[in-house]
Design a protein around this motif. Structure first.
Motif, PDB file in Angstrom:
ATOM      1  N   MET A 192       0.433  -1.674  -0.148  1.00 14.87           N
ATOM      2  CA  MET A 192      -0.119   0.089  -0.105  1.00 14.87           C
ATOM      3  C   MET A 192       0.821   1.290  -0.434  1.00 14.87           C
ATOM      4  N   PHE A 193       0.661   1.911  -0.862  1.00 14.87           N
ATOM      5  CA  PHE A 193       1.056   3.629  -0.680  1.00 14.87           C
ATOM      6  C   PHE A 193       0.227   4.763  -0.457  1.00 14.87           C
ATOM      7  N   GLU A 194       0.348   5.986   0.260  1.00  8.06           N
ATOM      8  CA  GLU A 194      -0.003   6.912   0.465  1.00  8.06           C
ATOM      9  C   GLU A 194       0.156   7.736  -0.107  1.00  8.06           C
ATOM     10  N   LEU A 195      -0.293   8.809  -0.390  1.00  3.94           N
ATOM     11  CA  LEU A 195      -0.627  10.298  -1.137  1.00  3.94           C
ATOM     12  C   LEU A 195      -0.723  11.322  -0.607  1.00  3.94           C
ATOM     13  N   HIS A 196       0.647  11.678   0.159  1.00  2.00           N
ATOM     14  CA  HIS A 196       0.169  12.974   0.780  1.00  2.00           C
ATOM     15  C   HIS A 196       0.523  14.121   0.653  1.00  2.00           C
ATOM     16  N   LEU A 197      -1.410  15.125   0.760  1.00  2.00           N
ATOM     17  CA  LEU A 197      -0.864  16.366   0.639  1.00  2.00           C
ATOM     18  C   LEU A 197      -1.254  17.501   0.972  1.00  2.00           C
ATOM     19  N   LEU A 198      -1.521  18.677   1.124  1.00  2.00           N
ATOM     20  CA  LEU A 198      -1.637  19.733   1.921  1.00  2.00           C
ATOM     21  C   LEU A 198      -2.381  20.773   1.551  1.00  2.00           C
ATOM     22  N   ALA A 199      -2.997  20.866   1.794  1.00  2.00           N
ATOM     23  CA  ALA A 199      -4.528  21.791   1.274  1.00  2.00           C
ATOM     24  C   ALA A 199      -5.408  22.529   2.382  1.00  2.00           C
ATOM     25  N   PRO A 200      -5.859  23.882   1.527  1.00  2.00           N
ATOM     26  CA  PRO A 200      -6.314  25.000   2.352  1.00  2.00           C
ATOM     27  C   PRO A 200      -7.998  24.207   2.345  1.00  2.00           C
ATOM     28  N   GLU A 201      -8.863  24.906   3.612  1.00  2.00           N
ATOM     29  CA  GLU A 201     -10.407  25.012   4.057  1.00  2.00           C
ATOM     30  C   GLU A 201     -10.856  24.309   2.517  1.00  2.00           C
ATOM     31  N   ASP A 202     -10.875  25.250   1.955  1.00  2.00           N
ATOM     32  CA  ASP A 202     -11.876  25.499   0.380  1.00  2.00           C
ATOM     33  C   ASP A 202     -11.565  24.556  -0.630  1.00  2.00           C
ATOM     34  N   ARG A 203     -10.233  23.931  -0.444  1.00  2.00           N
ATOM     35  CA  ARG A 203      -9.805  22.628  -0.780  1.00  2.00           C
ATOM     36  C   ARG A 203     -10.577  21.450  -0.837  1.00  2.00           C
ATOM     37  N   ILE A 204     -11.104  20.671   0.473  1.00  2.00           N
ATOM     38  CA  ILE A 204     -10.978  20.170   0.764  1.00  2.00           C
ATOM     39  C   ILE A 204     -12.114  19.087  -0.287  1.00  2.00           C
ATOM     40  N   ALA A 222      -4.388   9.959   0.822  1.00  2.00           N
ATOM     41  CA  ALA A 222      -5.186   9.519   0.518  1.00  2.00           C
ATOM     42  C   ALA A 222      -4.418   8.043   0.061  1.00  2.00           C
ATOM     43  N   LEU A 223      -4.699   7.211   0.699  1.00  2.00           N
ATOM     44  CA  LEU A 223      -4.111   4.786   0.059  1.00  2.00           C
ATOM     45  C   LEU A 223      -4.710   4.859  -1.265  1.00  2.00           C
ATOM     46  N   PHE A 224      -3.911   4.063  -1.479  1.00  2.00           N
ATOM     47  CA  PHE A 224      -3.393   3.763  -3.303  1.00  2.00           C
ATOM     48  C   PHE A 224      -2.992   2.410  -2.738  1.00  2.00           C
ATOM     49  N   VAL A 280       3.032  17.005  -0.999  1.00  2.00           N
ATOM     50  CA  VAL A 280       4.246  16.533  -0.508  1.00  2.00           C
ATOM     51  C   VAL A 280       4.945  15.355  -0.682  1.00  2.00           C
ATOM     52  N   GLY A 281       4.437  14.254  -1.268  1.00  2.00           N
ATOM     53  CA  GLY A 281       5.515  13.282  -1.716  1.00  2.00           C
ATOM     54  C   GLY A 281       3.950  11.954  -1.285  1.00  2.00           C
ATOM     55  N   VAL A 282       4.854  10.119  -2.407  1.00  2.00           N
ATOM     56  CA  VAL A 282       3.648   9.598  -2.153  1.00  2.00           C
ATOM     57  C   VAL A 282       5.396   8.637  -1.293  1.00  2.00           C
ATOM     58  N   PHE A 283       4.445   7.659  -0.195  1.00  2.00           N
ATOM     59  CA  PHE A 283       5.219   6.829   0.658  1.00  2.00           C
ATOM     60  C   PHE A 283       4.732   5.597   1.229  1.00  2.00           C
ATOM     61  N   GLU A 284       5.269   4.525   0.632  1.00  2.00           N
ATOM     62  CA  GLU A 284       5.035   3.555   1.257  1.00  2.00           C
ATOM     63  C   GLU A 284       4.600   3.139   3.054  1.00  2.00           C
ATOM     64  N   VAL A 285       3.495   2.857   2.726  1.00  2.00           N
ATOM     65  CA  VAL A 285       3.058   2.170   4.045  1.00  2.00           C
ATOM     66  C   VAL A 285       3.815   0.636   4.935  1.00  2.00           C
TER      67      VAL A 285
END
Length: 294
Positions: free
Chosen positions: A1-13, A63-65, A90-95
Motif C-alpha cells: 500500500m502507498f499513501e499520497l500526502h497533500l496539503l490543502a486549504p479548507e476550501d479545497r477539501i 489518500a491510500l492507493f 508532499v509526496g508518496v510514501f510506502e505504508v
C-alpha cells in the motif's frame, strides 16, 4: 500500500475528496496540518449532524492507493487541475508492514474505573488491585471504557451501592458495558437496548463473556419503569429522548445521562425540566455526567 500526502486549504477539501474518489483512492483522511502545535484548532461535530467545517485552515490530506504507480499518477493528475491552486503535493510514501492485530491490542490497556474496578481486554491479566473486572475487547459497538463518558457512568454505578433489588435500563447500550457493570454490582433485572442490531448482538456476546445475565434488544424491548435508567449517548438525541427516558424512570428512581459536554449542561437541564431536575454529578476532560431523581 502507498499513501499520497497533500496539503490543502479548507476550501479545497471537498473537491479534493471527490477527485481522489474518482481516481480510485481506497480511502481518504483529513487531519489538522498544525496538530501538536500552538496553531492547532479543535473541530468537532456530532454524529448525524453536518460537520461544522470540511477541514482546517491548513489540512493534511492522506489518500491510500494499492500501488506506488497509482498514487504517483493521482498526484500528477491533481497537480494539473485548476482547483489544485493553493494546494501542495508532499509526496508518496510506502505504508510499512504491520502486525495490525498486535498494534490494535497495544492500544487497549486495562482501564481503571476505581482502584478496585477495572475494564480489562482479554489479552491482559487483571491488575492485582482489581476486585471487580469487566472483560471487554474493542468491537463493532461503542464502549470500551476508554472514553470519559463511559468511565463516569461506571464510576456512578460503582458508587451506587448494592443493586440486587434494582431494575436497570441501559438505553443506547453499544457494547453493553454499562449494563454489564450494573450486573457486576448485583443487578439481575437488566434491559439493554440499542437502535443498532450489531450493538444488540455485541451486548449479548459481551454479557456471555462476563457470565452475567441481561436482556438485550431493540428499543421497544424496554418495558415499564426502572429504578435506574442509564443513557450514554450525545446531547442532541438525549434532548429528543427526554420524554421517553423519563417515562421509564420509576418514582424515586435515578436517571443517569452522559455524552454531554460541560457547555451543554443548561440546555439539557431545560429539556428535562418538565420531568425532573438534572444536576452535574461528575466531570472529566470537558465532559459531564448529569443525574436526576424522579
Amino acid at each position: 500500500m502507498f499513501e499520497l500526502h497533500l496539503l490543502a486549504p479548507e476550501d479545497r477539501i471537498e473537491i479534493l475528496g471527490e477527485a481522489l474518489d474518482a481516481l480510485d483512492a481506497l480511502s481518504t483522511s483529513v487531519e489538522d496540518a498544525d496538530a501538536q502545535t500552538e496553531a492547532e484548532r479543535a473541530l468537532f461535530g456530532e454524529p448525524g449532524m453536518p460537520p461544522p467545517k470540511a477541514g482546517w485552515e491548513r489540512s493534511r490530506v492522506t489518500a491510500l492507493f494499492p500501488t506506488e504507480e497509482a498514487a504517483r499518477e493521482a498526484g500528477l493528475v491533481l497537480s494539473a487541475q485548476d482547483f489544485f491552486d493553493g494546494c501542495e503535493l508532499v509526496g508518496v510514501f510506502e505504508v510499512p508492514e504491520q502486525d495490525w492485530v498486535r498494534l490494535t491490542q497495544s492500544q487497549f490497556a486495562p482501564v481503571e474505573i476505581t482502584p478496585e474496578f477495572w475494564i480489562v481486554p482479554t489479552w491482559h491479566q487483571p491488575p492485582a488491585a482489581a476486585r471487580q473486572v469487566i472483560r471487554l475487547d474493542p468491537g463493532l459497538a461503542f464502549g470500551t471504557g476508554t472514553h470519559p463518558t463511559t468511565r463516569m457512568c461506571l464510576r456512578w454505578i460503582a458508587g451506587a451501592g448494592a443493586l440486587a433489588s434494582r431494575r436497570v435500563l441501559d438505553y443506547g447500550c453499544g457494547s453493553g458495558i454499562l449494563a454489564i457493570g450494573a450486573a457486576k454490582f448485583g443487578a439481575s433485572d437488566i434491559d439493554a437496548v440499542d437502535i443498532d442490531q450489531a450493538a444488540v448482538e455485541s451486548t449479548r456476546l459481551n454479557a456471555q463473556a462476563n457470565q452475567v445475565q441481561l436482556r438485550a434488544g431493540l428499543p421497544d424491548a424496554a418495558a415499564g419503569t426502572y429504578d435506574i435508567v442509564l443513557a450514554n449517548i450525545l446531547a442532541t438525541p438525549l434532548k429528543v429522548l427526554a420524554p421517553l427516558l423519563c417515562r421509564h424512570v420509576a418514582p424515586g428512581g435515578s436517571l443517569v445521562l452522559a455524552g454531554i459536554l460541560d457547555r451543554q449542561a443548561q440546555e439539557l437541564q431545560e429539556a428535562y425540566a418538565p420531568y425532573l431536575k438534572l444536576s452535574v454529578a461528575d466531570t472529566e476532560d470537558g465532559w459531564i455526567l448529569m443525574t436526576g431523581r424522579a
